[in-house]
Write an enzyme that holds these catalytic residues in place. Structure first.
Site, PDB file in Angstrom:
ATOM      1  N   GLN A  34       3.244 -48.922  24.548  1.00  0.00           N
ATOM      2  CA  GLN A  34       1.862 -48.749  25.013  1.00  0.00           C
ATOM      3  C   GLN A  34       0.980 -48.118  23.937  1.00  0.00           C
ATOM      4  OE1 GLN A  34       3.711 -46.334  27.864  1.00  0.00           O
ATOM      5  NE2 GLN A  34       3.407 -47.706  29.599  1.00  0.00           N
ATOM      6  N   ALA A  68      -0.903 -49.227  31.067  1.00  0.00           N
ATOM      7  CA  ALA A  68      -1.458 -49.347  32.419  1.00  0.00           C
ATOM      8  C   ALA A  68      -1.458 -48.026  33.185  1.00  0.00           C
ATOM      9  CB  ALA A  68      -0.636 -50.374  33.200  1.00  0.00           C
ATOM     10  N   HIS A 115      -4.885 -59.672  27.506  1.00  0.00           N
ATOM     11  CA  HIS A 115      -5.794 -60.783  27.829  1.00  0.00           C
ATOM     12  C   HIS A 115      -7.016 -60.731  26.942  1.00  0.00           C
ATOM     13  CE1 HIS A 115      -3.668 -59.473  31.534  1.00  0.00           C
ATOM     14  NE2 HIS A 115      -3.289 -60.731  31.453  1.00  0.00           N
ATOM     15  N   ARG A 126       6.853 -55.952  22.719  1.00  0.00           N
ATOM     16  CA  ARG A 126       5.567 -56.339  23.329  1.00  0.00           C
ATOM     17  C   ARG A 126       4.602 -55.143  23.239  1.00  0.00           C
ATOM     18  NH1 ARG A 126       6.165 -56.105  29.405  1.00  0.00           N
ATOM     19  NH2 ARG A 126       7.356 -57.998  29.201  1.00  0.00           N
ATOM     20  N   ASP A 186      10.100 -53.533  30.778  1.00  0.00           N
ATOM     21  CA  ASP A 186       8.736 -53.008  30.897  1.00  0.00           C
ATOM     22  C   ASP A 186       8.742 -51.522  30.569  1.00  0.00           C
ATOM     23  OD1 ASP A 186       7.914 -55.483  31.763  1.00  0.00           O
ATOM     24  OD2 ASP A 186       7.688 -54.915  33.870  1.00  0.00           O
ATOM     25  N   MET A 187       7.561 -50.993  30.228  1.00  0.00           N
ATOM     26  CA  MET A 187       7.468 -49.541  30.006  1.00  0.00           C
ATOM     27  C   MET A 187       6.644 -48.927  31.126  1.00  0.00           C
ATOM     28  SD  MET A 187       8.460 -47.079  28.082  1.00  0.00           S
ATOM     29  CE  MET A 187       8.855 -47.517  26.398  1.00  0.00           C
TER      30      MET A 187
HETATM   31  P1  FAD Z   1      -8.561 -55.109  28.793  1.00  0.00           P
HETATM   32  O1  FAD Z   1      -8.736 -54.056  27.757  1.00  0.00           O
HETATM   33  O2  FAD Z   1      -8.372 -54.679  30.220  1.00  0.00           O
HETATM   34  O3  FAD Z   1      -9.770 -56.109  28.729  1.00  0.00           O
HETATM   35  C1  FAD Z   1     -10.210 -56.611  27.466  1.00  0.00           C
HETATM   36  C2  FAD Z   1     -10.806 -57.980  27.647  1.00  0.00           C
HETATM   37  O4  FAD Z   1      -9.801 -58.924  28.103  1.00  0.00           O
HETATM   38  C3  FAD Z   1     -11.904 -58.061  28.695  1.00  0.00           C
HETATM   39  O5  FAD Z   1     -13.133 -57.638  28.190  1.00  0.00           O
HETATM   40  C4  FAD Z   1     -11.877 -59.543  29.034  1.00  0.00           C
HETATM   41  O6  FAD Z   1     -12.498 -60.286  28.028  1.00  0.00           O
HETATM   42  C5  FAD Z   1     -10.384 -59.866  29.012  1.00  0.00           C
HETATM   43  N1  FAD Z   1      -9.786 -59.677  30.353  1.00  0.00           N
HETATM   44  C6  FAD Z   1      -8.992 -58.671  30.746  1.00  0.00           C
HETATM   45  N2  FAD Z   1      -8.630 -58.829  32.040  1.00  0.00           N
HETATM   46  C7  FAD Z   1      -9.241 -59.948  32.477  1.00  0.00           C
HETATM   47  C8  FAD Z   1      -9.278 -60.636  33.733  1.00  0.00           C
HETATM   48  N3  FAD Z   1      -8.634 -60.190  34.830  1.00  0.00           N
HETATM   49  N4  FAD Z   1     -10.008 -61.764  33.819  1.00  0.00           N
HETATM   50  C9  FAD Z   1     -10.679 -62.232  32.746  1.00  0.00           C
HETATM   51  N5  FAD Z   1     -10.674 -61.621  31.534  1.00  0.00           N
HETATM   52  C10 FAD Z   1      -9.972 -60.495  31.395  1.00  0.00           C
HETATM   53  N6  FAD Z   1       1.378 -52.057  30.888  1.00  0.00           N
HETATM   54  C11 FAD Z   1       2.302 -51.057  30.850  1.00  0.00           C
HETATM   55  O7  FAD Z   1       1.942 -49.890  30.831  1.00  0.00           O
HETATM   56  N7  FAD Z   1       3.642 -51.376  30.804  1.00  0.00           N
HETATM   57  C12 FAD Z   1       4.100 -52.661  30.771  1.00  0.00           C
HETATM   58  O8  FAD Z   1       5.324 -52.876  30.738  1.00  0.00           O
HETATM   59  C13 FAD Z   1       3.145 -53.712  30.769  1.00  0.00           C
HETATM   60  N8  FAD Z   1       3.523 -55.009  30.700  1.00  0.00           N
HETATM   61  C14 FAD Z   1       2.574 -55.975  30.586  1.00  0.00           C
HETATM   62  C15 FAD Z   1       2.970 -57.290  30.364  1.00  0.00           C
HETATM   63  C16 FAD Z   1       2.021 -58.278  30.158  1.00  0.00           C
HETATM   64  C17 FAD Z   1       2.461 -59.688  29.899  1.00  0.00           C
HETATM   65  C18 FAD Z   1       0.627 -57.942  30.189  1.00  0.00           C
HETATM   66  C19 FAD Z   1      -0.439 -58.989  29.950  1.00  0.00           C
HETATM   67  C20 FAD Z   1       0.232 -56.653  30.434  1.00  0.00           C
HETATM   68  C21 FAD Z   1       1.177 -55.650  30.642  1.00  0.00           C
HETATM   69  N9  FAD Z   1       0.800 -54.339  30.876  1.00  0.00           N
HETATM   70  C22 FAD Z   1       1.752 -53.356  30.859  1.00  0.00           C
HETATM   71  C23 FAD Z   1      -0.619 -54.003  31.231  1.00  0.00           C
HETATM   72  C24 FAD Z   1      -1.434 -53.549  30.016  1.00  0.00           C
HETATM   73  O9  FAD Z   1      -1.009 -52.272  29.607  1.00  0.00           O
HETATM   74  C25 FAD Z   1      -2.941 -53.487  30.353  1.00  0.00           C
HETATM   75  O10 FAD Z   1      -3.140 -52.538  31.357  1.00  0.00           O
HETATM   76  C26 FAD Z   1      -3.538 -54.779  30.816  1.00  0.00           C
HETATM   77  O11 FAD Z   1      -3.008 -55.898  30.137  1.00  0.00           O
HETATM   78  C27 FAD Z   1      -5.070 -54.776  30.571  1.00  0.00           C
HETATM   79  O12 FAD Z   1      -5.385 -54.723  29.189  1.00  0.00           O
HETATM   80  P2  FAD Z   1      -5.812 -56.001  28.335  1.00  0.00           P
HETATM   81  O13 FAD Z   1      -5.372 -55.767  26.927  1.00  0.00           O
HETATM   82  O14 FAD Z   1      -5.265 -57.220  28.957  1.00  0.00           O
HETATM   83  O15 FAD Z   1      -7.379 -56.118  28.417  1.00  0.00           O
END
Ligand code: FAD
Length: 279
Positions: free
Chosen positions: A137, A163, A202, A158, A107-108
């Site tokens: 990121q 976050a 997501h 990835r 992870d980062m």
């Molecule tokens: P967002 O920009 O938050 O949302 C965009 C759209 O996605 C929304 O409009 C909606 O349609 C859909 N959506 C998002 N969340 C939901 C929900 N809860 N329910 C329903 N629909 C939703 N971050 C790091 O900094 N370091 C890491 O190592 C890291 N590892 C990760 C590993 C995985 C497998 C994942 C999925 C995320 C990881 N993250 C990590 C977190 C990432 O950086 C984001 O903060 C987080 O995934 C939210 O961004 P998003 O692209 O999912 O969607």
């Protein structure tokens, strides 16, 4: 015991429960990335304890017939205690995982850890000929340069939006800019990467874009989402033939993680309540 409301997001407290969860997901075609909850240990002892649990876990996964791998946080396995501790403990996990045939993601975390994490990834993915993956990121301005460096290395990358709340000097702050940057980096990766891309998002727009880029460039990719978030979409995508990996945390430190999921999106609490109430 984890209360039912939190068990939507956490795969159990013990490795055995986490492996059972992975087995269930596999039945629906979804692979699982297991993460032992824990971070920011500033002493070697707790970091070593978690590293030892990861070693046992990669061996158990290797011996089982499940489609699972692990993802570790640098500050969980020693980075806050010193780069030498991190290097030593990550090296131990990666070596045993490689022997067991289990993949290791890193992870980062926040911007202060980026250089050390990239260096460790480069060392161990080269040593294992690509049995290690790294998260990058899109919100960090430096990532554009970092992925050029990563394009020449074995191992998977990835891409996530990021976050951590980073200052504007080093990170894009507007959501629209982060999204645009994600799209730009994803296209670069499909064009230049050979060892596989993970779409850690997501966001339906990013997942659709990945499918289009796959058509255009032919590069392999997988979609990664968190346990408890858009799970219907995870299983639907798997059914359509997309490789899907669910990131499933487990362990005794589940409360903080559950609380974070609820704080970042209030609907998560509603979903969790519905799951508990069966509605
Ligand atoms: P967002 O920009 O938050 O949302 C965009 C759209 O996605 C929304 O409009 C909606 O349609 C859909 N959506 C998002 N969340 C939901 C929900 N809860 N329910 C329903 N629909 C939703 N971050 C790091 O900094 N370091 C890491 O190592 C890291 N590892 C990760 C590993 C995985 C497998 C994942 C999925 C995320 C990881 N993250 C990590 C977190 C990432 O950086 C984001 O903060 C987080 O995934 C939210 O961004 P998003 O692209 O999912 O969607």
């Amino acid at each position: 015991m984890i209360p039912p409301i939190a068990s939507r997001f956490v795969a159990g407290e013990s490795p055995a429960e986490a492996i059972d969860h992975a087995r269930e997901c596999n039945e629906g075609g979804v692979n699982v990335i297991l993460n032992l909850l824990g971070e920011h240990y500033d002493e070697r002892a707790p970091a070593e304890e978690d590293a030892e649990e990861y070693v046992r876990l990669v061996e158990d996964i290797g011996k089982s017939s499940i489609d699972a791998c692990i993802s570790v946080k640098p500050s969980q396995i020693g980075l806050d205690a010193g780069e030498d501790v991190f290097d030593d403990l990550l090296g131990r996990i990666v070596e045993r995982a490689d022997e067991a045939g289990t993949f290791v993601w890193i992870d980062m975390e926040d911007r202060h850890t980026t250089d050390a994490t990239l260096d460790a990834f480069e060392k161990y993915t080269t040593q294992t000929d690509g049995n290690v993956g790294l998260c990058v990121q899109a919100n960090l301005k430096r990532t554009e340069d970092d992925i050029e460096r990563l394009a020449d290395l074995p191992g998977k990358i990835r891409l996530v939006k990021g976050a951590y709340d980073e200052p504007k000097e080093v990170a894009y702050k507007k959501k629209s800019k982060v999204d645009a940057q994600y799209e730009k980096l994803l296209e670069y990766m499909f064009e230049h990467f050979e060892d596989g891309i993970a779409v850690g998002s997501h966001d339906p727009a990013m997942i659709d874009l990945a499918a289009e880029l796959h058509e255009e460039y032919g590069t392999d990719y997988e979609v990664q989402m968190l346990m408890g978030v858009r799970e219907d979409a995870q299983f639907d995508l798997a059914e359509q033939g997309v490789e899907v990996w669910q990131y499933a945390p487990y362990g005794g430190k589940w409360f903080q993680y559950f609380y974070r999921r609820v704080r970042e999106r209030k609907e998560n609490l509603t979903f969790a309540l519905r799951a508990v109430l069966g509605r």
